[in-house]
Design a protein around this motif. Structure first.
Motif, PDB file in Angstrom:
ATOM      1  N   VAL A  84      -0.401 -13.742   6.082  1.00 51.70           N
ATOM      2  CA  VAL A  84      -0.101 -13.049   4.833  1.00 51.70           C
ATOM      3  C   VAL A  84      -0.924 -13.645   3.703  1.00 51.70           C
ATOM      4  O   VAL A  84      -1.336 -14.804   3.759  1.00 51.70           O
ATOM      5  CB  VAL A  84       1.399 -13.113   4.481  1.00 51.70           C
ATOM      6  N   GLU A  85      -1.151 -12.822   2.670  1.00 54.40           N
ATOM      7  CA  GLU A  85      -1.888 -13.271   1.488  1.00 54.40           C
ATOM      8  C   GLU A  85      -1.349 -12.557   0.267  1.00 54.40           C
ATOM      9  O   GLU A  85      -1.170 -11.333   0.280  1.00 54.40           O
ATOM     10  CB  GLU A  85      -3.382 -12.967   1.641  1.00 54.40           C
ATOM     11  N   VAL A  86      -1.077 -13.319  -0.798  1.00 57.92           N
ATOM     12  CA  VAL A  86      -0.679 -12.762  -2.089  1.00 57.92           C
ATOM     13  C   VAL A  86      -1.799 -13.071  -3.071  1.00 57.92           C
ATOM     14  O   VAL A  86      -2.169 -14.238  -3.255  1.00 57.92           O
ATOM     15  CB  VAL A  86       0.650 -13.358  -2.584  1.00 57.92           C
ATOM     16  N   LEU A  87      -2.337 -12.023  -3.703  1.00 59.03           N
ATOM     17  CA  LEU A  87      -3.490 -12.173  -4.583  1.00 59.03           C
ATOM     18  C   LEU A  87      -3.169 -11.668  -5.982  1.00 59.03           C
ATOM     19  O   LEU A  87      -2.634 -10.572  -6.143  1.00 59.03           O
ATOM     20  CB  LEU A  87      -4.683 -11.384  -4.024  1.00 59.03           C
ATOM     21  N   ALA A  88      -3.516 -12.462  -6.981  1.00 63.28           N
ATOM     22  CA  ALA A  88      -3.277 -12.079  -8.373  1.00 63.28           C
ATOM     23  C   ALA A  88      -4.501 -11.339  -8.908  1.00 63.28           C
ATOM     24  O   ALA A  88      -5.287 -11.871  -9.696  1.00 63.28           O
ATOM     25  CB  ALA A  88      -2.984 -13.317  -9.216  1.00 63.28           C
ATOM     26  N   GLU A  89      -4.685 -10.125  -8.438  1.00 65.72           N
ATOM     27  CA  GLU A  89      -5.819  -9.303  -8.876  1.00 65.72           C
ATOM     28  C   GLU A  89      -5.519  -7.837  -8.626  1.00 65.72           C
ATOM     29  O   GLU A  89      -4.520  -7.492  -7.995  1.00 65.72           O
ATOM     30  CB  GLU A  89      -7.095  -9.722  -8.173  1.00 65.72           C
ATOM     31  N   GLU A  90      -6.394  -6.976  -9.135  1.00 66.52           N
ATOM     32  CA  GLU A  90      -6.208  -5.549  -8.950  1.00 66.52           C
ATOM     33  C   GLU A  90      -6.198  -5.224  -7.459  1.00 66.52           C
ATOM     34  O   GLU A  90      -7.086  -5.674  -6.726  1.00 66.52           O
ATOM     35  CB  GLU A  90      -7.328  -4.756  -9.632  1.00 66.52           C
ATOM     36  N   PRO A  91      -5.227  -4.425  -6.985  1.00 67.34           N
ATOM     37  CA  PRO A  91      -5.175  -4.119  -5.554  1.00 67.34           C
ATOM     38  C   PRO A  91      -6.417  -3.379  -5.050  1.00 67.34           C
ATOM     39  O   PRO A  91      -6.852  -3.617  -3.926  1.00 67.34           O
ATOM     40  CB  PRO A  91      -3.906  -3.267  -5.425  1.00 67.34           C
ATOM     41  N   GLU A  92      -6.991  -2.493  -5.873  1.00 67.12           N
ATOM     42  CA  GLU A  92      -8.175  -1.754  -5.438  1.00 67.12           C
ATOM     43  C   GLU A  92      -9.321  -2.713  -5.134  1.00 67.12           C
ATOM     44  O   GLU A  92      -9.965  -2.622  -4.073  1.00 67.12           O
ATOM     45  CB  GLU A  92      -8.622  -0.753  -6.517  1.00 67.12           C
ATOM     46  N   ARG A 100     -14.615  -6.010   3.761  1.00 68.36           N
ATOM     47  CA  ARG A 100     -15.909  -6.572   4.169  1.00 68.36           C
ATOM     48  C   ARG A 100     -15.783  -7.476   5.384  1.00 68.36           C
ATOM     49  O   ARG A 100     -16.768  -7.724   6.082  1.00 68.36           O
ATOM     50  CB  ARG A 100     -16.530  -7.350   3.004  1.00 68.36           C
ATOM     51  N   THR A 101     -14.584  -7.992   5.631  1.00 67.54           N
ATOM     52  CA  THR A 101     -14.391  -8.916   6.759  1.00 67.54           C
ATOM     53  C   THR A 101     -13.244  -8.455   7.649  1.00 67.54           C
ATOM     54  O   THR A 101     -12.574  -9.279   8.277  1.00 67.54           O
ATOM     55  CB  THR A 101     -14.110 -10.340   6.241  1.00 67.54           C
ATOM     56  N   ALA A 102     -13.012  -7.143   7.695  1.00 73.49           N
ATOM     57  CA  ALA A 102     -11.942  -6.577   8.531  1.00 73.49           C
ATOM     58  C   ALA A 102     -12.533  -5.640   9.567  1.00 73.49           C
ATOM     59  O   ALA A 102     -13.597  -5.047   9.360  1.00 73.49           O
ATOM     60  CB  ALA A 102     -10.938  -5.822   7.652  1.00 73.49           C
ATOM     61  N   SER A 103     -11.839  -5.510  10.686  1.00 76.39           N
ATOM     62  CA  SER A 103     -12.239  -4.496  11.664  1.00 76.39           C
ATOM     63  C   SER A 103     -11.691  -3.140  11.269  1.00 76.39           C
ATOM     64  O   SER A 103     -12.271  -2.098  11.594  1.00 76.39           O
ATOM     65  CB  SER A 103     -11.730  -4.872  13.060  1.00 76.39           C
ATOM     66  N   LEU A 104     -10.570  -3.157  10.534  1.00 77.12           N
ATOM     67  CA  LEU A 104      -9.907  -1.933  10.116  1.00 77.12           C
ATOM     68  C   LEU A 104      -9.047  -2.260   8.905  1.00 77.12           C
ATOM     69  O   LEU A 104      -8.417  -3.311   8.855  1.00 77.12           O
ATOM     70  CB  LEU A 104      -9.024  -1.396  11.250  1.00 77.12           C
ATOM     71  N   LEU A 105      -9.018  -1.356   7.933  1.00 77.52           N
ATOM     72  CA  LEU A 105      -8.170  -1.502   6.749  1.00 77.52           C
ATOM     73  C   LEU A 105      -7.137  -0.386   6.764  1.00 77.52           C
ATOM     74  O   LEU A 105      -7.487   0.779   6.983  1.00 77.52           O
ATOM     75  CB  LEU A 105      -9.026  -1.408   5.483  1.00 77.52           C
ATOM     76  N   VAL A 106      -5.872  -0.725   6.548  1.00 76.13           N
ATOM     77  CA  VAL A 106      -4.779   0.251   6.672  1.00 76.13           C
ATOM     78  C   VAL A 106      -3.953   0.256   5.394  1.00 76.13           C
ATOM     79  O   VAL A 106      -3.599  -0.810   4.863  1.00 76.13           O
ATOM     80  CB  VAL A 106      -3.861  -0.097   7.868  1.00 76.13           C
ATOM     81  N   SER A 122      -3.202   6.580  -5.959  1.00 78.02           N
ATOM     82  CA  SER A 122      -4.511   6.281  -6.534  1.00 78.02           C
ATOM     83  C   SER A 122      -5.176   5.078  -5.883  1.00 78.02           C
ATOM     84  O   SER A 122      -6.399   5.062  -5.700  1.00 78.02           O
ATOM     85  CB  SER A 122      -4.373   6.061  -8.042  1.00 78.02           C
ATOM     86  N   VAL A 123      -4.402   4.049  -5.513  1.00 81.50           N
ATOM     87  CA  VAL A 123      -5.000   2.875  -4.898  1.00 81.50           C
ATOM     88  C   VAL A 123      -5.669   3.230  -3.576  1.00 81.50           C
ATOM     89  O   VAL A 123      -6.839   2.916  -3.341  1.00 81.50           O
ATOM     90  CB  VAL A 123      -3.950   1.765  -4.686  1.00 81.50           C
ATOM     91  N   SER A 124      -4.952   3.929  -2.701  1.00 85.05           N
ATOM     92  CA  SER A 124      -5.526   4.312  -1.410  1.00 85.05           C
ATOM     93  C   SER A 124      -6.746   5.198  -1.589  1.00 85.05           C
ATOM     94  O   SER A 124      -7.739   5.077  -0.855  1.00 85.05           O
ATOM     95  CB  SER A 124      -4.480   5.028  -0.556  1.00 85.05           C
ATOM     96  N   LEU A 125      -6.698   6.103  -2.554  1.00 88.07           N
ATOM     97  CA  LEU A 125      -7.819   7.013  -2.771  1.00 88.07           C
ATOM     98  C   LEU A 125      -9.065   6.262  -3.226  1.00 88.07           C
ATOM     99  O   LEU A 125     -10.167   6.495  -2.714  1.00 88.07           O
ATOM    100  CB  LEU A 125      -7.432   8.071  -3.806  1.00 88.07           C
ATOM    101  N   ILE A 126      -8.897   5.343  -4.161  1.00 88.01           N
ATOM    102  CA  ILE A 126     -10.045   4.571  -4.646  1.00 88.01           C
ATOM    103  C   ILE A 126     -10.613   3.683  -3.541  1.00 88.01           C
ATOM    104  O   ILE A 126     -11.833   3.620  -3.339  1.00 88.01           O
ATOM    105  CB  ILE A 126      -9.644   3.721  -5.865  1.00 88.01           C
ATOM    106  N   VAL A 127      -9.737   3.011  -2.805  1.00 95.66           N
ATOM    107  CA  VAL A 127     -10.201   2.128  -1.739  1.00 95.66           C
ATOM    108  C   VAL A 127     -10.912   2.935  -0.653  1.00 95.66           C
ATOM    109  O   VAL A 127     -11.950   2.506  -0.131  1.00 95.66           O
ATOM    110  CB  VAL A 127      -9.032   1.322  -1.153  1.00 95.66           C
TER     111      VAL A 127
END
Length: 290
Positions: A84-92, A100-106, A122-127
């Motif tokens: 798991v990872e919690v990041l303090a940044e924009e989700p997009e 960039r370092t994943a085999s698949l993004l879901v 909107s997040v899924s659409l932008i990503v």
């Protein structure tokens, strides 16, 4: 080291369904699962801290979200390697970087209104317009509670340049992993300006466009693995409509999206944009390098 299957989580029911789907997919691939929650909580909360924890309230909530998602994934697939990872940044931004370092993004759907299960958040659409690896949006009527290993057929939309298509290649690989048939679909239309009133020419332009579609379909299927049951279908109509119709009894819909180096706008195209909003099964957007 195997590249992980990365899933974006936010505690919503759509994102938990995405966790279920991603856990099953990670097992199919023999890959680890990485759960990511990203939010700029400091922008909204400043230095407000949760009582007795000395952490921002939103950070505490984020850690609860990923911990709950991890427990859910491990209950579904007990042998799965989960981080798991919690990041303090924009989700997009965070999810595009993760790609960039994943085999698949879901991701799941995440609408902000009563249309949450119809329109894409909107997040899924932008990503989806910027991801560097194949991205799956888990949407539709599937509750993803079926026993692991049960899947419907894989449908792939065949584009203008089927030879060497990354989307077609991904679809073959996914059908092989799942042990299901693959259906390649090529839509075609008869442009209005080619209509003719001559009785001997009636139908000729339509046949020409259908033949071109059949040639593209054959090119897409020529490298089909012998272990995959593959079928091709040409259909007259708008590509978006044809593919959405095909998604109704499919397990996965695969489409390509061109990625133009140096172009920073949304790189989806009308077909990918349309199926992301209206497909009734999970959709994979596969980057096609130009």
């Amino acid at each position: 080291m195997d590249l992980p299957v990365v899933v974006g989580v936010d505690g919503s029911e759509p994102s938990l369904r995405a966790v279920d789907w991603a856990a099953d997919e990670a097992v199919l691939r023999g890959a680890p699962l990485r759960l990511v929650y990203a939010s700029l909580w400091e922008r909204y909360e400043g230095t407000s801290l949760a009582e007795n924890l000395a952490k921002p309230d939103e950070q505490v909530r984020a850690e609860d979200v990923v911990d709950n998602a991890a427990r859910r994934a491990r209950r579904r697939q007990p042998e799965l390697d989960v981080s798991v990872e919690v990041l303090a940044e924009e989700p997009e931004y965070a999810l595009v970087r993760e790609s960039r370092t994943a085999s698949l993004l879901v991701t799941g759907t995440r609408g902000r209104s009563g249309l949450a299960e119809v329109l894409l958040g909107s997040v899924s659409l932008i990503v989806a317009g910027h991801a560097q690896c194949p991205m799956v949006v888990v949407r539709g009527n599937h509750d993803n509670q079926a026993p692991a290993g049960t899947h419907g057929r894989v449908v792939v939309g065949v584009g203008e340049k089927p030879a060497g298509s990354a989307a077609v290649r991904f679809a073959f690989e996914e059908a092989q992993r799942r042990g299901v048939p693959l259906e390649a679909v090529r839509a075609w239309r008869w442009p209005a300006h080619e209509s003719t009133d001559h009785p001997l020419m009636a139908g000729e332009p339509a046949r020409l466009h259908e033949q071109r579609a059949a040639v593209a379909l054959a090119a897409a299927l020529q490298d089909a693995p012998a272990t995959v049951e593959s079928h091709g279908r040409t259909t007259e109509g708008h590509t978006r409509t044809v593919l959405v119709d095909a998604s109704r009894d499919a397990g996965l819909l695969v489409v390509g999206a061109k990625r133009r180096p140096g172009h920073y706008g949304l790189q989806l195209g009308r077909v990918a944009h349309g199926v992301l909003h209206h497909s009734t099964c999970p959709v994979v957007i596969v980057p096609e390098r130009t």
